[in-house]
Design an enzyme around this catalytic site. Structure first.
Site, PDB file in Angstrom:
ATOM      1  NE  ARG A  30      25.078  10.918  43.543  1.00 36.10           N
ATOM      2  CZ  ARG A  30      24.028  10.717  42.747  1.00 36.10           C
ATOM      3  NH1 ARG A  30      24.071  11.109  41.505  1.00 36.10           N
ATOM      4  NH2 ARG A  30      22.942  10.124  43.196  1.00 36.10           N
ATOM      5  CB  SER A 104      21.075  13.968  40.616  1.00 34.68           C
ATOM      6  OG  SER A 104      20.095  13.011  40.943  1.00 34.68           O
ATOM      7  CD  GLU A 200      25.645  13.554  40.231  1.00 35.31           C
ATOM      8  OE1 GLU A 200      25.881  12.418  39.792  1.00 35.31           O
ATOM      9  OE2 GLU A 200      24.677  13.834  40.932  1.00 35.31           O
TER      10      GLU A 200
END
Length: 204
Positions: A30, A104, A200
């Site tokens: 990520r 997320s 994130e």
């Protein structure tokens, strides 16, 4: 096997188009140069993928394997896996057209194996995935849920009822309020497990 081959991006500083190869992007879990040293500079306009005619099927993610078993599929095809992934996303994630969310909100933390072994002794049911011989990845959603946050609402901000990784906005929450709740969750997980969660999303 790398599926991503290259991308074409517009450089907002020079006004020119640039092509980045897979290697140029420095991809990791990520993460990429677009989230770090090049953050905010490039607008990605197109992406080129290179697919394998005989791709390897990965069903190591627990929910995928469980849903395939639930459907009685022992030897899944790529199509089977794609359908299951789509089904799981619809079941777990809110529709952004009706419920404000950024997907997320937290990354799954990667911790040293030694730290994981200590946590596993305290919490034998802890959800985890092996990264390599020295590191283990924990399920951030599981950590947040164990702290009692799943489905909890604070003002106009809530932790999604079906997936604790997702924060939602009922429509009137400010960015500061969303950030404040995420900070409380980060602190709570660290207090309970000694694990530092990383957001994130990009904070503007």
């Amino acid at each position: 096997m790398h599926i991503f081959y290259s991308c074409r991006a517009f450089d907002t500083k020079t006004g020119e188009f640039v092509t980045f190869s897979n290697e140029d992007c420095h991809f990791s879990y990520r993460d990429s140069i677009f989230k770090r040293e090049c953050k905010g500079r490039y607008i990605i306009c197109s992406v080129t993928y290179k697919l394998d005619l005989f791709g390897q099927i990965n069903i190591s993610y627990g929910a995928i394997a469980a849903e395939l078993a639930n459907r009685g599929i022992d030897t899944p095809t790529i199509k089977d896996v794609a359908e299951v992934v789509s089904y799981i996303r619809v079941e777990k994630l809110p529709d952004p057209s009706t419920v404000g969310n950024a997907g997320s909100f937290f990354k799954n933390p990667i911790i040293p194996k030694s730290q994981f072994l200590g946590l596993e002794k305290q919490f034998p049911e802890i959800v985890h995935y092996t990264v390599d011989s020295e590191h283990e990845k924990l399920a951030a959603g599981w950590l947040i849920e164990q702290c009692g946050w799943k489905g909890k609402k604070v003002g106009e901000v809530a932790v999604w009822k079906n997936q604790a990784l997702v924060l939602t906005n009922a429509g009137k929450a400010t960015g500061n309020e969303i950030f404040a709740l995420s900070s409380t969750i980060v602190d709570d997980v660290y207090t309970h497990f000694g694990v530092q969660l990383e957001r994130e999303v990009n904070i503007l």
